[in-house]
Structures are given as C-alpha cells and as structure tokens.
Design an enzyme around this catalytic site. Structure first.
Site, PDB file in Angstrom:
ATOM      1  N   ASP A   1       0.799  -1.221   0.000  1.00  0.00           N
ATOM      2  CA  ASP A   1       0.000   0.000   0.000  1.00  0.00           C
ATOM      3  C   ASP A   1       0.834   1.275   0.000  1.00  0.00           C
ATOM      4  OD1 ASP A   1      -2.410   1.348  -0.113  1.00  0.00           O
ATOM      5  OD2 ASP A   1      -2.583   1.500   2.061  1.00  0.00           O
TER       6      ASP A   1
ATOM      7  N   ASP B   1      -4.039  -4.590  -5.147  1.00  0.00           N
ATOM      8  CA  ASP B   1      -3.254  -3.406  -5.498  1.00  0.00           C
ATOM      9  C   ASP B   1      -1.813  -3.684  -5.881  1.00  0.00           C
ATOM     10  OD1 ASP B   1      -5.535  -2.005  -4.739  1.00  0.00           O
ATOM     11  OD2 ASP B   1      -4.729  -1.437  -2.799  1.00  0.00           O
TER      12      ASP B   1
ATOM     13  N   ASP C   1     -13.225   2.298   5.465  1.00  0.00           N
ATOM     14  CA  ASP C   1     -12.119   2.527   4.551  1.00  0.00           C
ATOM     15  C   ASP C   1     -10.991   3.314   5.206  1.00  0.00           C
ATOM     16  OD1 ASP C   1     -13.262   1.343   2.207  1.00  0.00           O
ATOM     17  OD2 ASP C   1     -14.557   3.075   2.020  1.00  0.00           O
TER      18      ASP C   1
END
Length: 355
Positions: free
Chosen positions: A142, A180, A329
């Site tokens: 991330d 991701d 989130d």
C-alpha cells in the site's frame, strides 16, 4: 485513479486455539483512491465474543441452498447481529443480517495467517462449502498509506505464502491474491525497477505455491475501471506476476463501480490475456460510485449482487464480497473509524440501501 479499499478483519474469533491470536486478528482494510489498502487490523466487533467463546456469532446462520461459498458465523457483521439482539435491537439485527447471512472473504495478513487459513477452510469443508481468502502481505504494501505493512522481505513473504498454501491442503478455497500489488507498479507509488521485478517474482511464486493445492483457485488482483492503467501495460505486468498459471484475475476489490462497468473492464483485460476469466467484488457497488475521488466511506452506497458462482456472464467466474461490507475505509480526514474497523451505522446504511 486508484481505489481505496478497506478490508475487514473478520472471522478470527474462531481461532481460539491459534497461537498468538485473540479476538479478530486477520482483518483487512484498504484505503486509497486508486489501489492502496489499509493494513489488517485487530477488531473487537462484539465485546461478548472472545477467544474463549468462539461460538459468539449467531448460531442460526445457515449455509444458503445452492450457494457455493462459505457463510461464517464469526464475521464482524455476524457477531454484531448477536450483540444487537442482546441489546434488544431486533430491527437493526435483522437489517444487518443482509450482510451477515452472505458469504464474505477472510483476509490473511501478517499474523496468524496459517492457522486462520487452516481453521476457516476446515470449517468450510465441514459445511461442504468453499472458503474465500484474500492474501494480503506483499512487502511494501500500500505504498506506506492506510494499509502500510506487509512481509519484511522477499524471503519472509515466500515462507508466509507457503505456509498459507500448506494450511489449505486439499480443501476447496478461492484466493484473491494481493490487492493493489500489480497496479501499484504502474502508478506513482514508487514500486519501480528492482522492487517491481521482485514483486512480480513474489506474486508468480505465490500463484505457483497456491496452485500446488488441487482444489485452490487463484485470482490476481487487477485494479478497477477507475484506476487509470494502460491495458497493455497492465496485462504485461500480470503476465510477469504469473497470471498464466492462475485461474484468472479480480476487479473492483473494495471499490464501488457497477457490475456492468466491471464486466466491460474485465472483458477488455481478459481479451489481452488470452481469455482469462475473472471475479468481481460486488460487496458495495449496488449504487455505483459516488463520483469524483470519493473513495473513502462515501455516503449513499449500497450492497451489490450477492455472492454467487452463477453470474450468467461469459468469463465472470463469480461475484464475491471481497471487501467485507461495513468495515471502514479509514478515518477519511473526518475522524471516522480506522481502516478495517467495523462501523455499524455505515453497515446498516449499505444494507438499507440495497435493492
């Protein structure tokens, strides 16, 4: 544009016997407008549930007729249903059952992954269902954002993923691999050069290790329709990451794009990959995206199509709830719950807005 995904820390109270695990430990939370994810966090979704009381979820939850995927009574949503009933709030509990009674994914992070994978897949097998996992521990995860973390180095990651594969054994499981991770090698994240090459190699290794297990399907994460990527570059990166040996790829993880748009996006990428199939995260896409860069707990969203392996769409192997609905989130600059923490008002909103 990347997506911000928050992924929940579900299921892990069932790990009463897992070393070092208590409460909800292997959750997940993604969070960034294009792909970043928020790190797995430990959640205390139900104060009455504990490692000493692994059955604190609603005992009435049953496997749905005709459903291929496993419904756990140990998710944060399920344990919140129990808490609400204990508080004399039956209407809210019934609303939340729209989430809790559906199969969702178990995220595997740094801690306890092998034990969690073994116990969840075993419970699913006992119910004659397929467990869905998300492997989420890639180094430099991330880009240092909400879900920063991951394995310390390449050797640690290889040992981690080998342990997960071993834990799954010969049981049925679907694994969504490293949300991701591929797309971040193509944006401004900074995973470039040698680091990108290392990442592709680790992903290919993970696919290879997981596919040694006869009943495990593997889907590499491939971003979402709003994450601007050149399809040719993305398909090349996926090939470097072992897509040829995988069962396919996943789109829309923890995002909000509608199913039709995801189908078109996935179909275009599939064509570039020789017809590879894909799965779509429909957990929160019932009303589509809010618009603009509204990725972080956007209001007015809704649950999407229920998880199923019978999509009726060519090349779409399943709709899955990869993101666990109701888990935040991130703080979003508004003081909202940390990424991955269960947020009851948001969960109820998703369920109430669902068609």
């Amino acid at each position: 544009m990347a997506i911000r995904r928050a992924v929940g820390a579900a299921l892990v109270v069932l790990l009463a016997g897992a070393a070092g695990c208590s409460g909800s430990t292997a959750g997940s939370a993604k969070g960034s407008p294009g792909g970043p994810t928020a790190a797995p966090t430990a959640l205390a979704a139900n104060p009455t549930a504990s490692a000493a009381n692994p059955g604190a979820g609603p005992a009435s939850l049953a496997q749905l007729p005709g459903q291929a995927f496993y419904v756990s009574d140990q998710t944060n949503a399920a344990r919140q249903v129990t808490a609400l009933r204990g508080q004399g709030r039956p209407a809210e509990a019934d609303t939340l059952l729209r989430i809790a009674a559906q199969p969702s994914s178990q995220w595997l992070g740094e801690q306890g992954a092998k034990e969690i994978a073994e116990q969840v897949s075993r419970r699913a097998a006992e119910a004659d269902r397929t467990a869905v996992f998300v492997a989420y521990n890639i180094p430099h995860r991330d880009c240092g954002l909400y879900s920063a973390g991951g394995a310390a180095d390449a050797a640690s990651y290889r040992a981690w993923i080998s342990g997960v594969a071993e834990a799954l054994g010969d049981r049925k499981a679907w694994v969504v691999l490293e949300p991701d991770a591929v797309a971040h090698t193509l944006d401004s994240c900074g995973i470039k050069g040698d680091l990108a090459a290392e990442r592709y190699g680790l992903l290919a290794f993970a696919v290879q290790e997981l596919k040694k297990r006869p009943q495990v399907r593997v889907y590499l994460d491939a971003g979402n329709p709003g994450w601007s990527q050149d399809p040719a570059e993305l398909s090349t990166a996926l090939r470097k990451s072992g897509i040829a040996a995988a069962d396919g790829f996943a789109v829309n993880v923890a995002n909000f794009y509608d199913t039709g748009r995801n189908t078109a996006y996935g179909g275009q990428l599939s064509a570039a990959l020789g017809g590879k199939h894909f799965v779509i995260d429909t957990s929160r896409n019932g009303n589509g995206p809010l618009g603009g860069d509204a990725w972080c707990n956007p209001p007015g969203r809704a649950l999407g199509e229920r998880p199923t392996a019978d999509t009726g769409r060519d090349g779409v192997d399943a709709y899955l709830w990869i993101k666990n609905p109701g888990e935040s989130d991130g703080e979003c600059g508004r003081g909202e719950p940390r990424a991955g923490e269960f947020w009851l008002p948001y969960a109820l909103g998703l369920a109430q807005a669902a068609r």
